[in-house]
Write an enzyme that holds these catalytic residues in place. Structure first.
Site, PDB file in Angstrom:
ATOM      1  N   ARG A 179      80.380 -24.364  23.970  1.00 29.84           N
ATOM      2  CA  ARG A 179      80.816 -24.775  22.682  1.00 29.84           C
ATOM      3  C   ARG A 179      82.321 -24.732  22.496  1.00 29.84           C
ATOM      4  NH1 ARG A 179      78.565 -21.883  17.467  1.00 29.84           N
ATOM      5  NH2 ARG A 179      79.869 -20.492  17.946  1.00 29.84           N
ATOM      6  N   LYS A 239      84.596 -25.845  15.973  1.00 31.14           N
ATOM      7  CA  LYS A 239      84.861 -24.537  15.579  1.00 31.14           C
ATOM      8  C   LYS A 239      86.408 -24.243  15.664  1.00 31.14           C
ATOM      9  CE  LYS A 239      83.039 -19.889  16.194  1.00 31.14           C
ATOM     10  NZ  LYS A 239      82.406 -19.630  14.708  1.00 31.14           N
ATOM     11  N   HIS A 263     103.664 -33.329  13.277  1.00 29.38           N
ATOM     12  CA  HIS A 263     102.068 -33.488  13.129  1.00 29.38           C
ATOM     13  C   HIS A 263     101.545 -34.136  14.494  1.00 29.38           C
ATOM     14  CE1 HIS A 263     102.856 -32.402   9.143  1.00 29.38           C
ATOM     15  NE2 HIS A 263     101.552 -32.882   8.584  1.00 29.38           N
ATOM     16  N   LEU A 318      78.321 -26.056  11.746  1.00 27.69           N
ATOM     17  CA  LEU A 318      78.473 -25.837  13.301  1.00 27.69           C
ATOM     18  C   LEU A 318      76.884 -25.445  13.772  1.00 27.69           C
ATOM     19  CD1 LEU A 318      80.671 -24.763  15.245  1.00 27.69           C
ATOM     20  CD2 LEU A 318      80.243 -22.367  14.327  1.00 27.69           C
ATOM     21  N   GLU A 359      75.332 -24.790   5.274  1.00 28.32           N
ATOM     22  CA  GLU A 359      75.104 -23.435   5.775  1.00 28.32           C
ATOM     23  C   GLU A 359      75.781 -22.562   5.291  1.00 28.32           C
ATOM     24  OE1 GLU A 359      77.303 -23.824   9.690  1.00 28.32           O
ATOM     25  OE2 GLU A 359      79.029 -25.151   8.607  1.00 28.32           O
TER      26      GLU A 359
HETATM   27  N1  PMP Z   1      78.448 -21.581  10.590  1.00 28.75           N
HETATM   28  C1  PMP Z   1      79.883 -21.370  10.568  1.00 28.75           C
HETATM   29  C2  PMP Z   1      80.662 -21.859   9.538  1.00 28.75           C
HETATM   30  C3  PMP Z   1      80.153 -20.010  11.156  1.00 28.75           C
HETATM   31  O1  PMP Z   1      81.385 -19.775  10.981  1.00 28.75           O
HETATM   32  C4  PMP Z   1      79.321 -19.444  12.016  1.00 28.75           C
HETATM   33  C5  PMP Z   1      79.940 -18.210  12.671  1.00 28.75           C
HETATM   34  N2  PMP Z   1      80.970 -18.465  13.588  1.00 28.75           N
HETATM   35  C6  PMP Z   1      78.125 -19.923  12.200  1.00 28.75           C
HETATM   36  C7  PMP Z   1      77.780 -21.076  11.482  1.00 28.75           C
HETATM   37  C8  PMP Z   1      77.082 -19.053  13.308  1.00 28.75           C
HETATM   38  O2  PMP Z   1      77.533 -19.380  14.373  1.00 28.75           O
HETATM   39  P1  PMP Z   1      76.941 -18.495  15.764  1.00 28.75           P
HETATM   40  O3  PMP Z   1      75.807 -18.172  15.541  1.00 28.75           O
HETATM   41  O4  PMP Z   1      77.452 -19.082  17.013  1.00 28.75           O
HETATM   42  O5  PMP Z   1      77.832 -17.211  15.614  1.00 28.75           O
END
Ligand code: PMP
Length: 282
Positions: A50, A145, A100, A201, A177
């Site tokens: 990722r 991310k 930028h 994410l 989320e």
């Molecule tokens: N969504 C967001 C916005 C996050 O910041 C995170 C954690 N970093 C997750 C979902 C969960 O991702 P992961 O299981 O890979 O930690």
């Protein structure tokens, strides 16, 4: 303690970042947080995958092979003698006079990483936590991310001020989320979570949970659900690298289910612990 700066492991006190680093000025970079259980990286390959994908989406080339990077992270975990903790890694587009527009091609991306001990949140995992609902005011590439986390920070801060562990976000009434987690409901034994589109994410924990459901015949559907479905769910849980499978037992001051972690959530917690326990042996 030691940290990683580019290809070197050095003392934290010796790590220096330029004040025109684009991560510092623009949030122009990406990151990962990877869990360490008993000194061993959990789902390290998936997180690195990722990391490369996030970097690629914002047109930063990671200046390492995946194997090199994994080796470097493992070395840091060893020299810092991490037991149960995490490693944070980030890559920025590098330092260059503020503009930028992307800097010239010879500008070197800057990699940093550090480790820390983090206990499993056993009490919250056992009893569940409270959450609140908040507007998802983020951009339309939440699949990346990236270091730009202001909307997430504002939501998490609002949650904390309400005595809540997490803010569960929605766009026009559809739940996306959590501010730092993925969100799920359970209705009649069936799990629903937002599909892995540009609006969320795709959590590594989410991917593990999806696989565990498949392997154990637990109905799991990647289907967006409404705020109303959220409020009326039998169970709610959120997942992340450090929160694992976290039961949400209260939403905006109202109890979910009977105010205790639900059966499906409990089952997933058990399966998740088995998963990282067996990953340690491997
Ligand atoms: N969504 C967001 C916005 C996050 O910041 C995170 C954690 N970093 C997750 C979902 C969960 O991702 P992961 O299981 O890979 O930690």
């Amino acid at each position: 303690v030691k940290v990683i700066l580019n290809d070197k492991i050095i003392d934290r006190s010796e790590a220096a970042i330029d004040i025109e680093d684009r991560g510092y000025q623009f949030g122009d970079g990406v990151y990962e947080v990877i869990r360490v259980y008993d000194g061993v990286l959990f789902t390290g390959d998936e997180h690195l995958e990722r990391f490369y994908s996030s970097a690629d989406k914002i047109k930063i080339t990671v200046p390492f092979q995946k194997e090199e990077l994994l080796e470097l992270m493992n070395q840091l975990i060893q020299v810092n003698d991490v037991h149960d903790g995490s490693i944070y890694m980030q890559l920025t587009r590098g330092a260059s006079p503020r503009n930028h527009v992307f800097p010239s091609a010879d500008t070197k991306p800057v990699l940093t990483a550090y480790t820390k001990e983090v206990a499993r949140p056993v009490e919250s995992l056992e009893n569940g936590v409270a959450a609140m609902v908040a507007d998802d005011i983020r951009w339309l590439r939440c699949d990346i991310k990236s270091l730009n986390l202001l909307p997430n920070l504002l939501a998490k801060q609002a949650a904390t001020e309400q005595g809540c562990y997490e803010a569960i976000l929605h766009r026009n009434g559809l739940v996306t989320e959590g501010s730092a987690s993925n969100a799920y409901i359970v209705v009649d034994g069936k799990i629903k979570t937002h599909p892995a589109t540009n609006l969320i994410l795709n959590g590594i924990t989410r991917q593990v949970v999806a696989r565990l459901c498949k392997e154990n015949n637990i109905p799991f559907s990647e289907e967006a659900f409404t705020l109303e479905e959220l409020r009326n769910a039998d169970e709610i849980f959120v997942t992340s690298t450090t929160s694992e499978v976290m039961p949400v037992v209260k939403l905006d001051e109202r109890e979910i289910g009977n105010g205790k972690p639900g059966q499906v959530t409990r089952k997933l917690q058990t399966l998740f612990v088995e998963e990282f326990e067996s990953a340690k042996q491997a």
